[in-house]
Design a protein around this motif. Structure first.
Motif, PDB file in Angstrom:
ATOM      1  N   VAL A   1      -6.819  -0.702  -4.585  1.00  0.00           N
ATOM      2  CA  VAL A   1      -6.579  -1.533  -3.398  1.00  0.00           C
ATOM      3  C   VAL A   1      -5.803  -0.742  -2.341  1.00  0.00           C
ATOM      4  O   VAL A   1      -6.133  -0.760  -1.146  1.00  0.00           O
TER       5      VAL A   1
ATOM      6  N   ARG B   1      -7.898   1.557  -0.308  1.00  0.00           N
ATOM      7  CA  ARG B   1      -8.648   0.903   0.785  1.00  0.00           C
ATOM      8  C   ARG B   1      -7.728   0.566   1.947  1.00  0.00           C
ATOM      9  O   ARG B   1      -8.093   0.684   3.111  1.00  0.00           O
ATOM     10  N   GLU B   2      -6.493   0.147   1.619  1.00  0.00           N
ATOM     11  CA  GLU B   2      -5.549  -0.216   2.686  1.00  0.00           C
ATOM     12  C   GLU B   2      -5.153   0.991   3.537  1.00  0.00           C
ATOM     13  O   GLU B   2      -4.934   0.863   4.740  1.00  0.00           O
TER      14      GLU B   2
ATOM     15  N   TRP C   1      -4.363  -1.272  -8.908  1.00  0.00           N
ATOM     16  CA  TRP C   1      -3.434  -1.279  -7.757  1.00  0.00           C
ATOM     17  C   TRP C   1      -3.756  -0.114  -6.823  1.00  0.00           C
ATOM     18  O   TRP C   1      -3.835  -0.284  -5.594  1.00  0.00           O
TER      19      TRP C   1
END
Ligand SMILES: NC(=O)c1ccc[n+]([C@@H]2O[C@H](COP(=O)([O-])OP(=O)(O)OC[C@H]3O[C@@H](n4cnc5c(N)ncnc54)[C@H](OP(=O)(O)O)[C@@H]3O)[C@@H](O)[C@H]2O)c1
Length: 222
Positions: A159, A162-163, A156
């Motif tokens: 990700v 990267r966001e 989690w």
């Protein structure tokens, strides 16, 4: 971190307690969150009566509200450290569903809720450091549920990292090695097998957690 405004979630634990002292020593303003109200008050006193708040991992809305509270208490927020967790031991068929739920809640869902709640209130160029563990890369027999929870959290965070990159917010997954200090003896289920001597906690927190936060803060500031 001089002038930093930092929320330490798990400030009552060994790693969170050491991290909050080290960050305060470097000139950060610290807000503490933990479960044990008495210990929180004591640790706040040691840090010059810094703001503190009690929460339980099972209250996910409460977890998500910690960073907004800290941003108000500190008049801004540019770093969050999450160091909550609990160990659990036993082969998969020996772990009952209540313990499995507990391990997933404390080690994965609660840290995720804390970070989720922090993202909207963090200032630009902020750092979020979450302690997972080397177990993500080296799963151990007899720890399937704990391993799964830490691996879920790590995936989690990958990700989210990267966001958030385009916003200048750095998300750091701190894969801490096994430390001395008794974490494995506070397991919610089962007992630890014979393990090698853990690393020195003060040295490891400096090297793995504080150094990552400092490096990420420099990167975040461009
Ligand atoms: N120590 C190690 O060898 C090691 C190695 C790798 C990774 N880690 C990870 O590092 C993190 C911190 O470890 P530590 O050694 O500092 O452990 P610790 O001293 O046992 O501290 C655990 C922290 O988690 C909090 N916590 C536990 N259950 C909770 C719940 N239901 N609701 C809210 N808070 C809860 C505790 O709060 P209260 O004390 O207020 O109850 C405490 O602040 C954990 O995620 C652990 O998995 C530790």
């Amino acid at each position: 971190m001089a002038g930093g405004k930092v929320l330490v979630v798990g400030g009552t634990g060994m790693i969170g307690g050491l991290a909050s002292q080290m960050l305060a020593r470097r000139g950060s303003s610290v807000a503490l969150a933990g479960r044990d109200g008495h210990l929180l008050a004591e640790r706040s006193r040691l840090l010059g009566h810094c703001p503190y708040r009690s929460f339980d991992a099972y209250d996910l809305e409460g977890c998500a509200s910690l960073a907004p509270w800290a941003a108000e208490a500190l008049e801004g927020l540019n770093a969050v450290v999450v160091a909550i967790g609990v160990a659990g031991f036993g082969r998969a068929e020996e772990v009952d569903e209540a313990a499995a739920e507990h391990l997933m809640t404390v080690n994965a869902l609660a840290p995720m809720a804390v970070v989720r709640g922090a993202l909207p209130v963090l200032e630009p160029a902020s750092v979020v450091a979450v302690v997972t563990g080397v177990i993500v890369d080296k799963p151990m027999r007899g720890m399937a549920d704990y391993t799964a929870a830490k691996a879920a959290l790590a995936a989690w965070l990958g990700v989210v990292e990267r966001e958030q990159r385009s916003r200048g917010i750095r998300i750091v997954d701190v894969r801490m090695p096994h430390l001395g200090g008794g974490f494995v003896d506070r397991a919610v289920i089962g007992s630890a097998p014979k393990m090698p001597t853990g690393a020195d906690p003060t040295q490891a927190v400096e090297q793995h957690l504080i150094a990552s936060i400092m490096a990420s803060a420099v990167q975040a500031q461009g």
